[in-house]
Design a protein around this motif. Sequence first.
Motif, PDB file in Angstrom:
ATOM      1  N   LEU A 147       2.121   6.174  -7.498  1.00 10.05           N
ATOM      2  CA  LEU A 147       0.855   6.957  -7.518  1.00 10.05           C
ATOM      3  C   LEU A 147       0.666   8.466  -7.690  1.00 10.05           C
ATOM      4  CD1 LEU A 147      -2.446   5.498  -6.079  1.00 10.05           C
ATOM      5  CD2 LEU A 147      -1.879   5.789  -8.370  1.00 10.05           C
ATOM      6  N   VAL A 148       1.818   9.034  -6.394  1.00  8.32           N
ATOM      7  CA  VAL A 148       2.579  10.149  -6.722  1.00  8.32           C
ATOM      8  C   VAL A 148       3.602  10.526  -7.446  1.00  8.32           C
ATOM      9  CG1 VAL A 148       3.559  11.819  -5.221  1.00  8.32           C
ATOM     10  CG2 VAL A 148       1.655  10.367  -4.124  1.00  8.32           C
ATOM     11  N   PHE A 184       2.168   1.887  -3.182  1.00 10.35           N
ATOM     12  CA  PHE A 184       1.465   1.874  -4.221  1.00 10.35           C
ATOM     13  C   PHE A 184       1.247   3.704  -4.622  1.00 10.35           C
ATOM     14  CE2 PHE A 184      -3.574   2.429  -5.257  1.00 10.35           C
ATOM     15  CZ  PHE A 184      -3.231   2.004  -6.862  1.00 10.35           C
ATOM     16  N   VAL A 185       0.423   3.903  -3.217  1.00 12.01           N
ATOM     17  CA  VAL A 185       0.301   5.544  -2.544  1.00 12.01           C
ATOM     18  C   VAL A 185       1.382   6.376  -3.830  1.00 12.01           C
ATOM     19  CG1 VAL A 185       0.620   7.228  -1.329  1.00 12.01           C
ATOM     20  CG2 VAL A 185      -0.836   5.162  -0.733  1.00 12.01           C
ATOM     21  N   ILE A 186       2.706   5.491  -2.862  1.00 17.58           N
ATOM     22  CA  ILE A 186       3.973   6.650  -3.960  1.00 17.58           C
ATOM     23  C   ILE A 186       4.336   6.388  -4.859  1.00 17.58           C
ATOM     24  CG2 ILE A 186       6.869   6.589  -3.340  1.00 17.58           C
ATOM     25  CD1 ILE A 186       6.876   5.794  -0.640  1.00 17.58           C
ATOM     26  N   VAL A 223       0.617  -1.224  -0.559  1.00 15.99           N
ATOM     27  CA  VAL A 223       0.055   0.117  -0.407  1.00 15.99           C
ATOM     28  C   VAL A 223       0.894   1.316  -0.274  1.00 15.99           C
ATOM     29  CG1 VAL A 223      -1.919   1.252   1.256  1.00 15.99           C
ATOM     30  CG2 VAL A 223      -2.358  -1.302   0.654  1.00 15.99           C
ATOM     31  N   ILE A 224       2.556   0.873   1.053  1.00 18.95           N
ATOM     32  CA  ILE A 224       2.974   2.302   0.678  1.00 18.95           C
ATOM     33  C   ILE A 224       3.676   2.332  -0.275  1.00 18.95           C
ATOM     34  CG2 ILE A 224       5.196   3.542   1.912  1.00 18.95           C
ATOM     35  CD1 ILE A 224       4.716   1.778   4.288  1.00 18.95           C
TER      36      ILE A 224
END
Length: 252
Positions: free
Chosen positions: A198-199, A194-196, A191-192
């Motif tokens: 996306l950014v 994935f979020v990074i 998840v970490i």
Amino acid sequence: MRIGESLKKGFSTAQESMSLISVLFLFGLFWNLVNVFYTSQFESPDAQISIVVLVIATVFVLLSVFMQAGSLGFVREKVKTGTASLATFTASGGKYYWTLFVIGLMVSLVIGIFVLLAVLAAAALNQSDIAAVIAAVIISGIGIYIVLLMFLAPYIAVSEDKKAIASIRQSIGVVRKNILRVVGLALLLVVIGFVIGLVLGALFAVLSGAMPGTISQVLFAVLSSFVNSYLGVLVTAAFMSFYLGLTTSTQA
């Protein structure tokens, strides 16, 4: 050790391991730039170009094993003693190279076998049949489970100085007993990442619109190399902390 404690230790270790992150950054940046300026230029590769690309990919994989072995040794010392140096990195890279190479080879073999079994099952049962889909899903699920059981083998090999087969056997036992915590920690890290991701993707879109293609690709290569290096140390430290925490509690 709890998942939260392992994740916290992973972040703190990563923040204190800038020398390791710098080495991984330079390694990743080099290969990213090779991709930007060389391999990505081949729109319709011929046989000769394909061989060159294959050689580059092979060299990358072989060097990546050294980087992984060195990183695990560095992080092990950092987690256990609070201090580590690049001398530890290079020594561990050489010492555990072939052990990790064999582990990676065996994991790849297991993946290949189950992919082949899934394809054969789908072909035998007819690709349009629901039974083929179910069979492929079941076989794939079993394969993923077996690979997951082998996940801690590199950490065991480096932290306990064991050979490949012994490390895989111990990993199977350890992961089976702690399957929910292993999966939980892995999902949090995914998840970490994935979020990074996306950014980074949004940033790349902005860079692509504001700058010429090559310049934006180079800037993205620099940024993504650093982020991937940091995430690599974070993941390694989190799971090393997790495994060492398990062994400490077991001994206690």
